[in-house]
Scaffold this motif. Structure first.
Motif, PDB file in Angstrom:
ATOM      1  N   MET A  49     -58.270   0.462  -5.172  1.00 42.15           N
ATOM      2  CA  MET A  49     -57.112   1.002  -5.890  1.00 42.15           C
ATOM      3  C   MET A  49     -55.932   0.041  -5.806  1.00 42.15           C
ATOM      4  N   TYR A  50     -55.657  -0.462  -4.602  1.00 41.88           N
ATOM      5  CA  TYR A  50     -54.535  -1.391  -4.447  1.00 41.88           C
ATOM      6  C   TYR A  50     -54.775  -2.692  -5.205  1.00 41.88           C
ATOM      7  N   GLY A  54     -53.493   0.594  -8.993  1.00 40.50           N
ATOM      8  CA  GLY A  54     -53.521   1.968  -9.445  1.00 40.50           C
ATOM      9  C   GLY A  54     -52.769   2.879  -8.496  1.00 40.50           C
ATOM     10  N   VAL A  55     -52.686   4.156  -8.856  1.00 35.57           N
ATOM     11  CA  VAL A  55     -52.031   5.160  -8.008  1.00 35.57           C
ATOM     12  C   VAL A  55     -53.022   6.199  -7.505  1.00 35.57           C
ATOM     13  N   GLY A  56     -54.257   6.126  -7.977  1.00 37.75           N
ATOM     14  CA  GLY A  56     -55.307   7.032  -7.539  1.00 37.75           C
ATOM     15  C   GLY A  56     -56.651   6.455  -7.922  1.00 37.75           C
ATOM     16  N   LEU A  57     -57.696   6.844  -7.186  1.00 37.54           N
ATOM     17  CA  LEU A  57     -59.035   6.358  -7.497  1.00 37.54           C
ATOM     18  C   LEU A  57     -60.067   7.337  -6.949  1.00 37.54           C
ATOM     19  N   ASP A  72     -52.021   6.922  -3.795  1.00 43.41           N
ATOM     20  CA  ASP A  72     -50.753   6.380  -3.305  1.00 43.41           C
ATOM     21  C   ASP A  72     -49.837   6.465  -4.513  1.00 43.41           C
ATOM     22  N   CYS A  73     -49.172   7.604  -4.640  1.00 45.17           N
ATOM     23  CA  CYS A  73     -48.528   7.961  -5.894  1.00 45.17           C
ATOM     24  C   CYS A  73     -47.149   8.571  -5.637  1.00 45.17           C
ATOM     25  N   PRO A  74     -46.154   8.159  -6.415  1.00 48.02           N
ATOM     26  CA  PRO A  74     -44.842   8.797  -6.285  1.00 48.02           C
ATOM     27  C   PRO A  74     -44.778  10.082  -7.104  1.00 48.02           C
ATOM     28  N   VAL A  79     -40.629  10.108  -4.240  1.00 49.58           N
ATOM     29  CA  VAL A  79     -41.198  10.321  -2.912  1.00 49.58           C
ATOM     30  C   VAL A  79     -42.646   9.864  -2.985  1.00 49.58           C
ATOM     31  N   ARG A  80     -43.014   8.969  -2.075  1.00 49.81           N
ATOM     32  CA  ARG A  80     -44.360   8.387  -2.067  1.00 49.81           C
ATOM     33  C   ARG A  80     -45.332   9.304  -1.318  1.00 49.81           C
ATOM     34  N   HIS A  81     -46.487   9.549  -1.936  1.00 59.24           N
ATOM     35  CA  HIS A  81     -47.540  10.376  -1.342  1.00 59.24           C
ATOM     36  C   HIS A  81     -48.785   9.500  -1.189  1.00 59.24           C
ATOM     37  N   VAL A  82     -49.283   9.381   0.039  1.00 62.99           N
ATOM     38  CA  VAL A  82     -50.450   8.550   0.327  1.00 62.99           C
ATOM     39  C   VAL A  82     -51.473   9.399   1.065  1.00 62.99           C
ATOM     40  N   GLY A  83     -52.707   9.383   0.600  1.00 63.66           N
ATOM     41  CA  GLY A  83     -53.728  10.144   1.296  1.00 63.66           C
ATOM     42  C   GLY A  83     -55.063  10.098   0.602  1.00 63.66           C
ATOM     43  N   HIS A  84     -55.935  10.950   1.075  1.00 64.26           N
ATOM     44  CA  HIS A  84     -57.278  11.073   0.504  1.00 64.26           C
ATOM     45  C   HIS A  84     -57.696  12.534   0.582  1.00 64.26           C
TER      46      HIS A  84
END
Length: 178
Positions: A49-50, A54-57, A72-74, A79-84
């Protein structure tokens, strides 16, 4: 505070599945093995993704038919949201329906106005199997809906109709990757 590794720093970049690949249109299977392979897949998804900016995958975008996605999407307030999420399911999509530009790493360089709700709630688990619920608003809600769609075998192009669908099909036909 302990130092956590950057998501994807131990992953490898995998080739992306592009529109037309059957894996993108098949519903993904639930994850049942929460072992090291799953951790490796999540790391690879972040790395890919990085690398693709991208912002999601979703896992099927790298050819793996399992219900897993990373983000990893605002949101609209930056506000940045990072996760799985593992075995995610969309439990709520509500609020105002907004048509906005939507792109996809499996349709590189293209986007189309796609309707999505401005609030979404997705439930699933972590790679360790711990329950998690993620709520997104604005652009992040769009991301959560988009990635959950992928795992159900739906790409955003499938949500288009009329002239938007025809315009995107023409753009796909002209693209270097189709």
């Amino acid at each position: 505070m302990r130092n956590r590794p950057i998501p994807g720093s131990s992953g490898r970049v995998r080739p992306l599945s592009l529109l037309g690949d059957p894996v993108l249109h098949a519903p993904c299977e639930p994850v049942t093995d929460f072992g090291p392979e799953l951790h490796g897949l999540v790391e690879d998804l972040f790395a890919t993704m990085y690398a693709a900016r991208g912002v999601g995958l979703a896992a099927n975008q790298v050819g793996v038919g399992l219900r897993v996605f990373v983000y990893d999407c605002p949101d609209d307030e930056d506000v940045r949201h990072v996760g799985h999420l593992v075995n995610p399911r969309l439990v709520a999509a509500d609020g105002v329906e907004v048509r906005g530009p939507e792109g996809c790493l499996s349709l590189p360089g293209l986007e189309a106005g796609t309707s999505r709700y401005d609030r979404a709630v997705v439930e699933g688990t972590t790679v360790a199997g711990e329950p998690v619920s993620v709520t997104g608003t604005g652009f992040f809600a769009r991301c959560l809906q988009h990635e959950t769609d992928h795992l159900d075998g739906v790409v955003y192009a499938d949500r288009l109709s009329g002239w938007r669908h025809r315009k995107l099909r023409r753009a796909v036909a002209r693209s270097r990757w189709s």
